[in-house]
Design a protein around this motif. Structure first.
Motif, PDB file in Angstrom:
ATOM      1  N   PRO A 108       0.818  -1.224   0.000  1.00 30.65           N
ATOM      2  CA  PRO A 108       0.000   0.000   0.000  1.00 30.65           C
ATOM      3  C   PRO A 108       0.849   1.270   0.000  1.00 30.65           C
ATOM      4  O   PRO A 108       0.533   2.247  -0.684  1.00 30.65           O
ATOM      5  N   GLU A 109       1.948   1.261   0.766  1.00 34.51           N
ATOM      6  CA  GLU A 109       2.833   2.432   0.802  1.00 34.51           C
ATOM      7  C   GLU A 109       3.509   2.645  -0.552  1.00 34.51           C
ATOM      8  O   GLU A 109       3.620   3.779  -1.027  1.00 34.51           O
ATOM      9  N   ALA A 110       3.961   1.528  -1.169  1.00 33.56           N
ATOM     10  CA  ALA A 110       4.610   1.626  -2.476  1.00 33.56           C
ATOM     11  C   ALA A 110       3.630   2.121  -3.522  1.00 33.56           C
ATOM     12  O   ALA A 110       3.976   2.959  -4.369  1.00 33.56           O
ATOM     13  N   THR A 111       2.390   1.626  -3.464  1.00 32.98           N
ATOM     14  CA  THR A 111       1.370   2.052  -4.433  1.00 32.98           C
ATOM     15  C   THR A 111       1.131   3.548  -4.346  1.00 32.98           C
ATOM     16  O   THR A 111       1.084   4.250  -5.370  1.00 32.98           O
ATOM     17  N   LYS A 112       1.020   4.066  -3.119  1.00 30.12           N
ATOM     18  CA  LYS A 112       0.787   5.501  -2.938  1.00 30.12           C
ATOM     19  C   LYS A 112       1.991   6.319  -3.387  1.00 30.12           C
ATOM     20  O   LYS A 112       1.854   7.341  -4.066  1.00 30.12           O
ATOM     21  N   ARG A 113       3.189   5.871  -3.015  1.00 27.55           N
ATOM     22  CA  ARG A 113       4.386   6.635  -3.383  1.00 27.55           C
ATOM     23  C   ARG A 113       4.568   6.653  -4.896  1.00 27.55           C
ATOM     24  O   ARG A 113       4.930   7.688  -5.480  1.00 27.55           O
ATOM     25  N   ILE A 114       4.333   5.523  -5.545  1.00 26.98           N
ATOM     26  CA  ILE A 114       4.456   5.461  -7.006  1.00 26.98           C
ATOM     27  C   ILE A 114       3.454   6.391  -7.659  1.00 26.98           C
ATOM     28  O   ILE A 114       3.779   7.125  -8.603  1.00 26.98           O
ATOM     29  N   ARG A 115       2.224   6.396  -7.156  1.00 24.72           N
ATOM     30  CA  ARG A 115       1.201   7.286  -7.713  1.00 24.72           C
ATOM     31  C   ARG A 115       1.595   8.745  -7.531  1.00 24.72           C
ATOM     32  O   ARG A 115       1.482   9.557  -8.459  1.00 24.72           O
ATOM     33  N   ASP A 116       2.099   9.089  -6.334  1.00 24.35           N
ATOM     34  CA  ASP A 116       2.503  10.473  -6.068  1.00 24.35           C
ATOM     35  C   ASP A 116       3.677  10.880  -6.951  1.00 24.35           C
ATOM     36  O   ASP A 116       3.727  12.006  -7.474  1.00 24.35           O
ATOM     37  N   LEU A 117       4.650   9.977  -7.113  1.00 22.60           N
ATOM     38  CA  LEU A 117       5.810  10.284  -7.944  1.00 22.60           C
ATOM     39  C   LEU A 117       5.402  10.496  -9.394  1.00 22.60           C
ATOM     40  O   LEU A 117       5.888  11.418 -10.060  1.00 22.60           O
ATOM     41  N   ARG A 118       4.502   9.654  -9.892  1.00 22.01           N
ATOM     42  CA  ARG A 118       4.067   9.804 -11.284  1.00 22.01           C
ATOM     43  C   ARG A 118       3.363  11.142 -11.486  1.00 22.01           C
ATOM     44  O   ARG A 118       3.595  11.822 -12.495  1.00 22.01           O
ATOM     45  N   ASP A 119       2.518  11.514 -10.530  1.00 20.85           N
ATOM     46  CA  ASP A 119       1.822  12.801 -10.647  1.00 20.85           C
ATOM     47  C   ASP A 119       2.816  13.956 -10.629  1.00 20.85           C
ATOM     48  O   ASP A 119       2.706  14.905 -11.423  1.00 20.85           O
ATOM     49  N   GLU A 120       3.795  13.885  -9.737  1.00 18.90           N
ATOM     50  CA  GLU A 120       4.770  14.968  -9.615  1.00 18.90           C
ATOM     51  C   GLU A 120       5.653  15.053 -10.861  1.00 18.90           C
ATOM     52  O   GLU A 120       5.908  16.139 -11.390  1.00 18.90           O
ATOM     53  N   ILE A 121       6.098  13.905 -11.358  1.00 15.90           N
ATOM     54  CA  ILE A 121       6.947  13.892 -12.554  1.00 15.90           C
ATOM     55  C   ILE A 121       6.181  14.396 -13.762  1.00 15.90           C
ATOM     56  O   ILE A 121       6.701  15.181 -14.563  1.00 15.90           O
ATOM     57  N   ASN A 122       4.937  13.958 -13.908  1.00  8.02           N
ATOM     58  CA  ASN A 122       4.121  14.424 -15.037  1.00  8.02           C
ATOM     59  C   ASN A 122       3.921  15.934 -14.991  1.00  8.02           C
ATOM     60  O   ASN A 122       3.926  16.618 -16.022  1.00  8.02           O
ATOM     61  N   HIS A 123       3.749  16.459 -13.779  1.00 10.84           N
ATOM     62  CA  HIS A 123       3.586  17.906 -13.616  1.00 10.84           C
ATOM     63  C   HIS A 123       4.838  18.638 -14.079  1.00 10.84           C
ATOM     64  O   HIS A 123       4.768  19.610 -14.854  1.00 10.84           O
ATOM     65  N   HIS A 124       6.005  18.170 -13.627  1.00 11.78           N
ATOM     66  CA  HIS A 124       7.253  18.844 -14.002  1.00 11.78           C
ATOM     67  C   HIS A 124       7.585  18.629 -15.474  1.00 11.78           C
ATOM     68  O   HIS A 124       8.176  19.520 -16.106  1.00 11.78           O
TER      69      HIS A 124
END
Length: 389
Positions: A4-20
């Motif tokens: 669950p922690e990995a799933t959330k972190r991966i989702r957050d990282l993808r959102d942040e990378i896509n934004h940048h």
């Protein structure tokens, strides 16, 4: 890290990378440095490797750049303009070289080393020797048709006069603004009461995306051709180095600082040389691009995800200096986001006078315990936006 922690972190990282990614490639307004972006990509890739069941086709690690804007007609790239994996030290280069050699059954190979220009990648298509289309990289598969703007760049031939050209030819290059020309451009803007541009790379990208080609023509754009995309209806060399020489014969501008390396030792010497001399160049560079020379080896190695196995970017170390933090300010982004920044005592980093740096976000400020009056280490990597480490 639990699933669950990995799933959330991966989702957050993808959102942040896509934004940048959107800020960098579409809006030409990055708010983090190249090294910070690379760090996010590395963290995401490591998590996806540890949890392969969470890898998706639309992950930033599987893509190249950003979507094309709607201001220009779309262009499909017959052969994708892929991104590159990064190496940050000698050990990283040795690992890449060893992996390639293993996949080639221990065959030896030459490598072409090229300076990694800080600009905008484009593809130029010629039919019967005439320039018919110029496109930005976009997301690697779909770009923007900026043919009329590219025609204004004097170093791009409109017609290939050498009789040996293939009937259909695509070449790839990096559009940039020379440092000296950028300085003159900003001096002129200041004299006219206009705000100076932030940096050469963003100015080059914005110039190439002008809807009015006459505006682009006023900007001092230049280009280095760095590879063949594809060729039909004519013979071309069977390796990258000789192809670059042939493209020069055709009239394309190729970087004279490219070298053919026969060993890793040659490559490391070239890297050390330009790590020290890069500020003497009239264009921004942030490392080397290293390519395995024979096309047959390139084809055998292929690519994985967004990156070819036969090429890699070898990044120069980030440039750092110590200065004093005078003030923490806030700016409002186009989407309403609040972005903190640091006002600094002026300091020269990599040939540029730095007065401001990114602070990323409030969490970053708290984590680093940054306060007004502190002496801080400022890093300028990739020649985009400095940040406090």
């Amino acid at each position: 890290m639990s699933d669950p922690e990995a799933t959330k972190r991966i989702r957050d990282l993808r959102d942040e990378i896509n934004h940048h990614t959107h800020l960098y490639h579409v809006l030409d307004s990055p708010i983090i440095s190249d090294s910070q972006y690379d760090s996010l990509i590395r963290e995401l890739r490591d998590l996806e490797e540890a949890h392969p069941e969470l890898l998706t086709a639309d992950s930033p690690t599987q893509l190249v750049g950003a979507v094309a804007t709607e201001s220009f007609a779309g262009v499909d790239h017959p052969i994708p303009l892929l991104s590159l994996a990064n190496a940050f030290d000698e050990e990283g280069m040795k690992i890449w070289h060893r992996r390639a050699q293993n996949l080639l059954d221990d065959a030896s190979f030459d490598m072409v080393s090229e300076l990694k220009i800080d600009g905008l990648a484009v593809a130029l298509t010629y039919e019967e020797g005439k320039l018919v289309r110029g496109a930005t990289r976009g997301n690697g598969y779909h770009g923007e048709d900026v043919t009329q703007n590219l025609r204004t760049i004097k170093s791009i031939p409109h017609i290939i006069t050498d009789p040996g050209y293939p009937k259909l030819l695509e070449v790839r290059g990096e559009v940039y603004i020379p440092k000296s020309s950028f300085q003159l451009l900003n001096e002129e803007r200041t004299h006219q009461g206009e705000a100076p541009y932030a940096n050469p790379r963003n100015t080059a990208a914005g110039s190439l995306r002008q809807l009015d080609p006459s505006v682009t023509a006023l900007r001092p754009l230049d280009i280095f051709i760095y590879s063949l995309g594809y060729a039909e209806g004519g013979a071309m060399p069977d390796n990258h180095w000789d192809t670059l020489q042939q493209l020069q014969i055709f009239g394309f501008k190729v970087n004279p600082n490219n070298v053919l390396c026969t060993s890793l030792a040659d490559l490391m010497n070239y890297f050390s040389l330009w790590s020290e001399k890069k500020e003497e160049l009239d264009y921004g560079v942030d490392g080397l691009v290293v390519k395995i020379n024979p096309f047959s080896f390139q084809q055998h190695l292929g690519s994985v995800g967004r990156e070819p196995r036969w090429a890699i970017a070898y990044k120069f170390p980030a440039t750092q200096e110590i200065t004093k933090l005078k003030r923490i300010g806030l700016s409002i982004g186009r989407t309403g986001t609040i972005n903190p920044y640091a006002e600094l005592e002026p300091v020269n980093i990599g040939g540029a006078t730095i007065k401001m740096a990114s602070l990323h976000n409030e969490e970053d400020i708290r984590r680093k315990d940054i306060r007004v009056g502190d002496w801080v280490i400022v890093e300028r990597a990739g020649e985009v936006i400095p940040h406090i480490i």
